[in-house]
Design an enzyme around this catalytic site. Structure first.
Site, mmCIF file in Angstrom:
data_model
loop_
_atom_site.group_PDB
_atom_site.id
_atom_site.type_symbol
_atom_site.label_atom_id
_atom_site.label_comp_id
_atom_site.label_asym_id
_atom_site.label_seq_id
_atom_site.Cartn_x
_atom_site.Cartn_y
_atom_site.Cartn_z
ATOM 1 C CG ASP A 189 8.446 -4.537 8.535
ATOM 2 O OD1 ASP A 189 9.519 -4.854 9.067
ATOM 3 O OD2 ASP A 189 7.837 -3.484 8.809
ATOM 4 N NE ARG A 215 2.208 3.858 0.242
ATOM 5 C CZ ARG A 215 3.472 3.571 0.081
ATOM 6 N NH1 ARG A 215 3.936 3.296 -1.144
ATOM 7 N NH2 ARG A 215 4.310 3.550 1.096
ATOM 8 C CG ASP A 224 1.506 4.391 3.331
ATOM 9 O OD1 ASP A 224 1.017 5.348 2.695
ATOM 10 O OD2 ASP A 224 2.720 4.191 3.428
ATOM 11 C CB SER A 252 10.556 4.637 8.952
ATOM 12 O OG SER A 252 9.520 4.174 8.122
#
Length: 407
Positions: free
Chosen positions: A20, A100, A129, A182
């Site tokens: 990605d 994060r 996210d 994932s």
């Protein structure tokens, strides 16, 4: 479609080196005709991060940042969160959520250092996210521009991404035995989403789990360990002083070996949908149980209850991406103040998925054996006083009952 009127000279991208974000590098270069700076963080995900350098170089990136943030991550983010005993919706120990704000912080730091006028990330438009990255970025640099390719492009499948790589000569490593799930990992946890997990009735496959053995396959002999606390943080294990990230690394290893820390939940995402995920958090599971044990003898009752009443709000604040908010900072100040007397040792046993508290001790303990004993307390507690205490607390109940109120 990209914002064609917006012009960016330099963009800092949170870069993993995977499919990605490799596509995002080239897409940013072509869509915005800008220079891309990559930032790769080592948060203890268990994979080498240095190979990201060669991948970024192959994409024409000249400014590449690869940083070992494990100590800062645990010391300044995980430990403060565990002082609050934070847990979202009764089960989730916030492993992804707490990583994060640190990534957002470093993206902004690097943007300031390199003179970049925007940052970018690879979070999708369906997940939490994107919210966490961007709330953090705006809190730390109000005027920053954020580019979220998944909300702009039409490359919304793995096959389209692979086709883009072929068209733009982007080399993609094809790993044998790659997990179909994932996944996200750092020192606190590893998460799994997608594939069979999208059916909440389907059982997670045993070979999915990476960090822990199944409890029924764990050793028949338990492991015992003693954690030493100072102001609410673990500073030593079995008498050996350790840095914050070393504590978590050790607890992950021993916890996983004894089947500790697996959960399978359906959670409510901030963006509105329900999502099923599986998580392995062996070290965090041990830390939560031990911290509550040391607090049980060192915290005043009302202080402990006040802390517990704040915890769901605190956990939700982190889950939703508001680590850098004034309300989180205010709650943290109160929480940290309560941790001054949270010092001492907790003795634990790990056995087939269970974390069992064997004992706790502290020089700051409020546990008084003279008062608590069931034997002769030599006048330390006058049991006759309880009668008046009960009558006063029953007064409102007696009055209501005398008026015929039914409960």
């Amino acid at each position: 479609m990209a914002e064609s009127k917006q012009v960016f000279k330099k963009v800092v991208l949170a870069y993993s080196g995977g499919l990605d974000t490799s596509v995002i590098v080239r897409w940013l270069q072509e869509t915005y005709n800008c220079e891309v700076v990559t930032f790769t963080a080592d948060l203890g995900q268990g994979e080498e991060v240095e190979p990201a350098r060669a991948k970024a170089e192959a994409l024409g990136v000249k400014e590449i940042y690869i940083e070992d943030l494990r100590e800062e991550f645990v010391r300044d983010f995980v430990f403060p969160m565990f002082r609050a005993n934070a847990i979202y919706e009764g089960e989730y120990l916030l492993g992804t959520s707490i990583a994060r704000p640190l990534i957002a912080k470093r993206l902004i730091d690097i943007a300031n250092k390199t003179g970049a006028d925007a940052i970018s990330h690879g979070a999708t438009g369906k997940g939490n996210d994107q919210v966490r990255f961007e709330l953090g970025a705006y809190a730390l640099k109000p005027g920053v521009h954020v580019i979220a390719p998944w909300r702009e492009w039409d490359l919304n499948s793995r096959q389209k991404l692979l086709d883009y790589c072929e068209q733009h000569d982007i080399k993609v490593e094809k790993k044998k035995g790659k997990s179909p799930y994932s996944m996200d990992a750092n020192l606190l946890h590893i998460s799994y989403e997608g594939e069979v997990l999208e059916d909440p009735w389907a059982e997670a496959e045993e070979d999915m789990w990476r960090w822990s053995v199944a409890p029924e396959q764990a050793p028949d002999t338990p492991a015992e360990l003693t954690l030493t606390y100072r102001k609410g943080d673990i500073v030593a294990i079995d008498g050996k002083e350790m840095a914050a990230h070393e504590v978590l690394e050790y607890l992950n290893k021993i916890g996983g070996a004894h089947g500790v820390g697996r959960i399978d939940i359906v959670e409510n995402r901030y963006v509105g949908m329900k999502s099923r995920g599986c998580y392995e958090t062996p070290g965090g599971t041990i830390m939560l149980r031990a911290h509550r044990a040391i607090e049980s003898i060192t915290l005043d009752r009302e202080v402990a209850h006040l802390k517990d009443s704040l915890m769901p709000r605190y956990a939700e604040t982190i889950y939703n991406g508001y680590w850098w908010s004034p309300e989180r900072k205010a709650m943290q100040a109160l929480i940290d103040d309560t941790q001054e007397p949270v010092n001492g040792d907790v003795r634990l046993k790990l056995y087939k998925g269970n974390v069992i508290v064997l004992g706790r001790r502290s020089d700051d303990s409020l546990f008084d054996e003279k008062v608590a004993t069931f034997e002769d307390d030599a006048g330390a507690y006058d049991q006759k006083d309880a009668a008046g205490f009960i009558k006063l607390n029953a007064l409102r109940l007696r009055i209501a009952a005398s008026k015929g109120r039914k409960f």
